[in-house]
Design a protein around this motif. Sequence first.
Motif, PDB file in Angstrom:
ATOM      1  N   ALA A   2       0.872  -1.286   0.388  1.00  0.00           N
ATOM      2  CA  ALA A   2      -0.187   0.216  -0.070  1.00  0.00           C
ATOM      3  C   ALA A   2       0.876   1.012  -0.383  1.00  0.00           C
ATOM      4  N   PRO A   3       0.799   2.233  -0.991  1.00  0.00           N
ATOM      5  CA  PRO A   3       1.705   3.547  -0.958  1.00  0.00           C
ATOM      6  C   PRO A   3       1.197   4.263   0.938  1.00  0.00           C
ATOM      7  N   ILE A   4       1.890   5.162   0.644  1.00  0.00           N
ATOM      8  CA  ILE A   4       1.105   5.917   2.567  1.00  0.00           C
ATOM      9  C   ILE A   4       1.649   7.504   1.759  1.00  0.00           C
ATOM     10  N   VAL A   5       0.222   7.779   2.000  1.00  0.00           N
ATOM     11  CA  VAL A   5       0.515   9.536   1.500  1.00  0.00           C
ATOM     12  C   VAL A   5       0.427  10.146   2.331  1.00  0.00           C
ATOM     13  N   LYS A   6       1.186  11.405   2.044  1.00  0.00           N
ATOM     14  CA  LYS A   6       0.940  12.121   3.355  1.00  0.00           C
ATOM     15  C   LYS A   6      -0.850  12.696   3.742  1.00  0.00           C
ATOM     16  N   VAL A  73      -2.404  -3.431   3.344  1.00  0.00           N
ATOM     17  CA  VAL A  73      -2.317  -2.532   4.229  1.00  0.00           C
ATOM     18  C   VAL A  73      -0.228  -2.432   4.400  1.00  0.00           C
ATOM     19  N   ARG A  74      -0.133  -1.936   4.990  1.00  0.00           N
ATOM     20  CA  ARG A  74       1.219  -1.137   5.312  1.00  0.00           C
ATOM     21  C   ARG A  74       1.404  -0.615   7.080  1.00  0.00           C
ATOM     22  N   TYR A  75       1.715  -1.885   7.530  1.00  0.00           N
ATOM     23  CA  TYR A  75       2.004  -1.540   9.221  1.00  0.00           C
ATOM     24  C   TYR A  75       3.252  -0.991   9.568  1.00  0.00           C
ATOM     25  N   ALA A 116      -0.912   3.337   9.922  1.00  0.00           N
ATOM     26  CA  ALA A 116      -1.163   2.048   9.043  1.00  0.00           C
ATOM     27  C   ALA A 116      -1.962   2.882   7.880  1.00  0.00           C
ATOM     28  N   ALA A 117      -0.996   2.581   6.953  1.00  0.00           N
ATOM     29  CA  ALA A 117      -1.585   3.069   5.965  1.00  0.00           C
ATOM     30  C   ALA A 117      -2.521   2.066   4.677  1.00  0.00           C
TER      31      ALA A 117
END
Length: 144
Positions: A2-6, A73-75, A116-117
């Motif tokens: 999952a990308p992490i959007v600011k 999901v990115r933890y 998480a994102a």
Amino acid sequence: MAPIVKPEDFPSPDSRLELTVSYGETDRMGYAYYGHYPHWFERGRGHFIKERGMSYGEVETRGVWLPVRDLAVRYLRPAHYDDVVTVRTAIAAWGRASVTFVYQVFGPPDASILLAAGETLHACTTPEGRPMAVPGWLRGLFSV
């Protein structure tokens, strides 16, 4: 992954749902169990829809189903028992017969720490599971 959007680049409109991590949502180490995050995303998605004046059940009554086709999901950091977390939800992309929701889970001390994102890709189908174009009314509803 999952990308992490600011946070400042997160899509709009968005919604925020506050949840308290229950004891039953934690593992032996006292962390929120990783499998609960997708459930929190689902609750955030339902809240996003409800804030726009319709329940998810009403969307289905109108003949539109949105089954999940993909989940990521990115933890980043753990949530703990009794933490108040905020699930932020928005729509990142529309396809002809799909919609992509994005999520951010923030935690204490002041709901500013990104924990998480994630994102979910949903097919737009009939109740029988046949793909259908995203109806204009649904796109309009989710854009407010």
